[in-house]
Design an enzyme around this catalytic site. Structure first.
Site: not given
Length: 292
Positions: A54, A156
């Site tokens: 991340d 999305y």
């Protein structure tokens, strides 16, 4: 097929129900995010190790956790990062609607890079955090299964369709096995009427992840990430066939706020389709029917 299972399938399902641990070292992309952080609490003692991948700092790490600050849009860095893991759980990406450039760079290219990292490092298992928004333009009166055509409700949602389809390509070409989990409303509890129909707990999501990591029948397989829900819109018999038995109930955690839908500028759209407010984004306001 609806009906009783033959003895061999019953035996296989019983074995699947025993999947409560994986010996794999996993990479968890997006492990610093809200869903990833909650999921780690349940996976920490069920896998050998978790490498959080991340750009954001995940905060305090568990005994078997590590963190590499890597952007999934950087394919070379991601492939290098994945060299010492056995499986990938891919949650990274924008969790809501964005402009097309950001969706392509992060959600589409990022997922491609994850699958490429798996191929380059001979990683045979991926669990992909897809979304209910891949089928969000189905009416709420329609019960949707994983075999129904995709009907994304947003860019999305469209990016999640891409991820599922590319996972299929990577199984057909390279034998990489992926469980696509179309995650519903992930949170501590359902917080509105729509969430009540598609809610999933972190504990149940972790159970599905373990099935994705270990079940022998995963190819490129799609299930819905939902807990026990009443009058739900999603047919999750495919997950049940893999041994999934949700432990948590949406109704048992529902508060008074679940009697109402969140406000929308186009309630005739948001409350007609399963995707809710995602369907309203850039919508022209005309309610249309479409053959399935």
């Amino acid at each position: 097929m609806i009906g009783s299972n033959p003895p061999a399938q019953e035996s296989q399902n019983a074995a699947a129900r025993c999947i409560d641990r994986s010996g794999k070292r996993i990479a968890l992309t997006g492990g610093s995010g809200r869903v990833g952080t909650a999921l780690r609490q349940f996976l920490a003692e069920q896998v050998t190790s978790i490498k959080i991948v991340d750009t954001a700092d995940p905060g305090p790490l568990g005994a078997n956790e590590s963190w590499e600050q890597v952007d999934i849009s950087d394919g070379e860095a991601l492939a290098t990062c994945m060299a010492d893991v056995d499986a990938i759980v891919h949650l990274a990406g924008y969790p809501n609607e964005q402009g097309i450039d950001d969706i392509l760079r992060v959600n589409v290219l990022g997922t491609h890079n994850v699958l490429e990292a798996a191929r380059r490092n001979a990683i045979s298992r991926v669990v992909f955090g897809s979304s209910n928004h891949a089928v969000g333009f189905y009416p709420r009166e329609t019960r949707v299964s994983e075999t129904d055509p995709m009907r994304p409700d947003s860019l999305y949602g469209l990016s999640k369709c891409w991820g599922e389809l590319e996972a299929g390509l990577y199984f057909d070409k390279f034998g990489i096995r992926t469980l696509n989990i179309r995650i519903g409303n992930a949170g501590d509890r359902p917080t509105d009427a729509r969430a009540l129909r598609i809610w999933v707990s972190s504990r149940d999501l972790a159970q599905l992840v373990l099935i994705g990591l270990e079940h022998p029948d995963i190819t490129c397989t799609t299930v819905f990430g939902i807990s026990q829900v009443e009058a739900g819109w999603l047919d999750n018999r495919a997950a049940a066939a893999l041994g999934y038995i949700p432990a948590d109930s949406a109704q048992s955690l529902a508060g008074p706020d679940t009697a109402l839908e969140r406000p929308s500028p186009m309630p005739h759209i948001a409350e007609f389709f399963q995707g809710g407010r995602f369907c309203v984004i850039d919508h022209d306001g005309t309610l249309r029917g479409r053959l399935r």
